[in-house]
Write an enzyme that holds these catalytic residues in place. Structure first.
Site, PDB file in Angstrom:
ATOM      1  CG  HIS A   1     -23.573 -27.006  23.154  1.00 39.35           C
ATOM      2  ND1 HIS A   1     -24.752 -27.031  23.114  1.00 39.35           N
ATOM      3  CD2 HIS A   1     -23.481 -28.188  22.962  1.00 39.35           C
ATOM      4  CE1 HIS A   1     -24.864 -28.515  23.451  1.00 39.35           C
ATOM      5  NE2 HIS A   1     -24.230 -28.894  23.240  1.00 39.35           N
TER       6      HIS A   1
ATOM      7  CG  ASP B   1     -24.458 -16.681  25.089  1.00 39.20           C
ATOM      8  OD1 ASP B   1     -24.045 -17.699  24.536  1.00 39.20           O
ATOM      9  OD2 ASP B   1     -25.280 -16.214  26.307  1.00 39.20           O
TER      10      ASP B   1
HETATM   11  C1  GDG Z   1     -23.972 -23.017  26.480  1.00 40.25           C
HETATM   12  C2  GDG Z   1     -23.499 -21.423  25.414  1.00 40.25           C
HETATM   13  C3  GDG Z   1     -25.918 -22.330  24.504  1.00 40.25           C
HETATM   14  C4  GDG Z   1     -28.928 -19.919  34.182  1.00 40.25           C
HETATM   15  N1  GDG Z   1     -29.134 -20.167  35.817  1.00 40.25           N
HETATM   16  C5  GDG Z   1     -29.957 -20.912  36.722  1.00 40.25           C
HETATM   17  C6  GDG Z   1     -30.170 -21.912  35.923  1.00 40.25           C
HETATM   18  N2  GDG Z   1     -29.962 -21.402  34.662  1.00 40.25           N
HETATM   19  C7  GDG Z   1     -30.237 -22.108  33.546  1.00 40.25           C
HETATM   20  C8  GDG Z   1     -30.689 -21.422  32.234  1.00 40.25           C
HETATM   21  C9  GDG Z   1     -30.674 -21.639  30.777  1.00 40.25           C
HETATM   22  C10 GDG Z   1     -29.066 -22.199  30.943  1.00 40.25           C
HETATM   23  O1  GDG Z   1     -28.761 -22.326  32.135  1.00 40.25           O
HETATM   24  C11 GDG Z   1     -28.806 -21.658  30.630  1.00 40.25           C
HETATM   25  O2  GDG Z   1     -28.000 -21.685  29.747  1.00 40.25           O
HETATM   26  P1  GDG Z   1     -27.727 -20.447  28.102  1.00 40.25           P
HETATM   27  O3  GDG Z   1     -27.583 -21.045  27.161  1.00 40.25           O
HETATM   28  O4  GDG Z   1     -28.120 -19.404  28.421  1.00 40.25           O
HETATM   29  O5  GDG Z   1     -26.133 -20.558  28.327  1.00 40.25           O
HETATM   30  P2  GDG Z   1     -25.053 -21.200  28.953  1.00 40.25           P
HETATM   31  O6  GDG Z   1     -24.570 -22.019  29.890  1.00 40.25           O
HETATM   32  O7  GDG Z   1     -23.469 -19.996  28.467  1.00 40.25           O
HETATM   33  O8  GDG Z   1     -24.616 -22.346  27.919  1.00 40.25           O
HETATM   34  C12 GDG Z   1     -25.265 -20.993  25.272  1.00 40.25           C
HETATM   35  C13 GDG Z   1     -25.715 -23.312  25.018  1.00 40.25           C
HETATM   36  O9  GDG Z   1     -24.903 -23.821  25.683  1.00 40.25           O
HETATM   37  C14 GDG Z   1     -26.658 -24.837  24.735  1.00 40.25           C
HETATM   38  O10 GDG Z   1     -26.061 -24.555  23.228  1.00 40.25           O
HETATM   39  O11 GDG Z   1     -27.457 -21.530  23.873  1.00 40.25           O
HETATM   40  O12 GDG Z   1     -24.336 -20.311  24.076  1.00 40.25           O
HETATM   41  O13 GDG Z   1     -22.868 -20.346  25.913  1.00 40.25           O
HETATM   42  O14 GDG Z   1     -31.555 -23.221  30.641  1.00 40.25           O
HETATM   43  O15 GDG Z   1     -32.077 -21.481  32.517  1.00 40.25           O
HETATM   44  N3  GDG Z   1     -31.185 -22.769  36.050  1.00 40.25           N
HETATM   45  C15 GDG Z   1     -31.294 -22.871  37.265  1.00 40.25           C
HETATM   46  N4  GDG Z   1     -30.798 -22.108  38.276  1.00 40.25           N
HETATM   47  C16 GDG Z   1     -30.147 -20.733  37.802  1.00 40.25           C
HETATM   48  O16 GDG Z   1     -30.074 -20.332  38.351  1.00 40.25           O
HETATM   49  N5  GDG Z   1     -32.269 -23.591  37.499  1.00 40.25           N
END
Ligand code: GDG
Length: 486
Positions: free
Chosen positions: A152, A352
């Site tokens: 990821h 990222d």
């Molecule tokens: C890893 C990789 C890759 C965030 N704050 C809250 C919340 N979130 C949710 C968001 C989104 C998820 O968490 C974050 O996803 P990201 O992709 O932005 O980042 P990582 O957690 O670092 O994920 C990344 C991912 O895996 C998938 O392959 O894209 O690059 O690092 O869905 O909405 N959700 C809630 N409250 C929050 O305060 N409910």
């Protein structure tokens, strides 16, 4: 339809709303929509003699970690070596004795606990950097199932990767999978470069990579979102948008890779150079806590609070606070409403794998009056979402300037960009990601080559380079450290 065995560090409670964190969000979708079993750490830390107690709750199976495993495998090797190195932060990596042994040991233990749960036709789908060695360990136990791996996070340039003392062992572990899936084409190029330059790998005529006498297929599968989660108009929009105020939204786990200090500085610079926008714009940053026990995370919260304090102190008025900083998780339903009522999303990670927030923001917009996505060129999402305003988050004055451009963008331009972005987000959604990974895994493990699957031009180029470099290279390979026999 074969059962999919999802294996990831943490598992989600499927009855509860999705947690903060991209992997949990994505895998919860797969688990809900396929015949599946989801296996991982329960989040509990138990005495070493209690760690083999497997807990079944419906289709979720979890195991605890011991205190030593938690310290050396989870906080140690996974989050103080692999996470920083894969995000190009060698300066934060802590290569400590004993971490790697625990990393291998936990993977060995998990493989042994997983094996009795497997049926011959199951597809095993292993996720993320915590579990790279799982396939080697399963193969050693005689598991002959199809096994795929999905990373990821981004795969670093090969010169960075070889800084990990155990890089050869990790590569050997990767080569035990039938298919290695990465987020972007540039991740695939990085891994292929590493196989060529770091290991003298070679490419077979059918475009697989031969390393350590194994054939492995590598391809990119950009992860997407469940668009329907974000497309429903939310009822509480009015609650989250101040009258006449434009909101800029940021949603990032409080992680040093997410570029939060640079984002706050760019917003401060924007207010400095654009006084006409003061009292007109707020930056709402939702930054739920994450991995607070890892040393490298200690300073980031303090640094952000101090930056928010100084920007609010400098520009704030009795009736206007420029930065709303929320260090808590927000319910997912509420996130949709906040995205939809924000004029801009500022998504500026320093590195990222993909960044799902960028895609969620696009999906949540009103197509008649959409907001503008500002996206870091270092997010994997930038490879697909090129209709966003792309920025270099290290260039603070330029990012500040792009905020101004976004606020002044015409409705026509916003609609055109949003149409293009929405096309990508809808076509490459989470369902497409899951289907295409599993279909490719089934085909490559059945003997089909990636060439037959029509790899992209960039991957073909990288494979050509690998062919050439392996044909001309004279350098002997680095001597193997303790080889895993399989
Ligand atoms: C890893 C990789 C890759 C965030 N704050 C809250 C919340 N979130 C949710 C968001 C989104 C998820 O968490 C974050 O996803 P990201 O992709 O932005 O980042 P990582 O957690 O670092 O994920 C990344 C991912 O895996 C998938 O392959 O894209 O690059 O690092 O869905 O909405 N959700 C809630 N409250 C929050 O305060 N409910």
């Amino acid at each position: 339809m074969s059962r999919v065995i999802l294996v990831s560090n943490r598992v989600s409670d499927l009855r509860r709303a999705a947690q903060a964190g991209g992997v949990a969000v994505a895998l919860a979708y797969v688990a809900r929509t396929r015949p599946s079993l989801w296996f991982g750490w329960s989040g509990e830390i138990k005495a070493a003699d209690e760690t083999d107690r497997v807990q079944h709750t419906g289709r979720i199976v979890t195991v605890p970690l011991s205190p030593t495993e938690h310290e050396r495998y989870y906080l140690g090797y996974a989050n103080s070596v692999l996470w920083p190195v894969f995000h190009n932060r060698l300066d934060l990596a802590q290569f400590e004795a004993g971490f790697f042994e625990q990393y291998m040991g936990v993977n060995r233990r998990l493989a042994a606990l997983l094996k009795p749960l497997l049926r011959p036709d199951d597809i095993v789908w292993v996720h993320d950097y915590h579990l790279i060695p799982l396939a080697v360990e399963l193969r050693q136990l005689g598991v002959a199932n199809r096994i795929g791996f999905y990373l990821h996070i981004s795969f670093p340039p090969w010169q960075t990767f070889i800084a990990i003392p155990e890089h050869r062992e990790l590569a050997r572990c990767l080569a035990a999978y039938d298919l290695v899936g990465l987020q972007t084409k540039s991740d695939v190029s990085n891994l292929i470069d590493y196989f060529a330059n770091g290991l003298m790998g070679s490419v077979t005529p059918d475009s697989r990579i031969r390393v350590f006498d194994r054939l492995v297929s590598v391809a990119s599968f950009p992860i997407g979102i469940d668009v329907s989660d974000f497309a429903r108009p939310s009822r509480d929009v009015a609650l989250v948008q101040g009258r006449g105020m434009s909101r800029i939204i940021g949603v990032d786990r409080l992680d040093y890779t997410k570029g939060l200090p640079q984002k706050f500085k760019a917003f401060g610079q924007f207010l400095e150079t654009n006084p006409q926008y003061r009292r007109q714009v707020v930056l709402t940053q939702i930054a739920p806590p994450t991995r607070e026990n890892v040393e490298a995370y200690l300073g980031i919260r303090q640094q952000l609070e101090s930056l928010a304090g100084s920007i609010n102190g400098r520009f704030g008025e009795l009736d206007w606070v420029p930065i709303h900083y929320i260090h808590r998780s927000t319910p997912r339903r509420r996130l949709t409403a906040i995205y939809r009522s924000s004029r801009i999303a500022l998504v500026t990670p320093l590195r990222d794998g993909m960044n799902l927030v960028a895609k969620e923001y696009v999906a949540a917009q009103d197509e008649e009056d959409p907001g503008v996505l500002i996206l870091s060129r270092f997010a994997g999402a930038a490879e697909e979402l090129d209709a966003a305003l792309i920025v270099n988050p290290y260039d603070i004055p330029a990012t500040a300037e792009v905020i101004r451009t976004a606020l002044g963008m015409s409705l026509e331009d916003r609609r055109a960009r949003h149409r293009a972005l929405m096309g990508v987000v809808t076509t490459h959604d989470i369902g497409a990601w899951c289907r295409s990974f599993l279909a490719t895994l089934t085909r490559v493990s059945g003997g089909d080559s990636l060439a037959a699957l029509n790899p992209s031009e960039a991957i073909s180029r990288a494979l050509d380079q690998l062919r050439q470099s392996t044909a001309t290279s004279q350098q002997p390979p680095e001597p193997a450290r303790e080889a895993a026999p399989w």
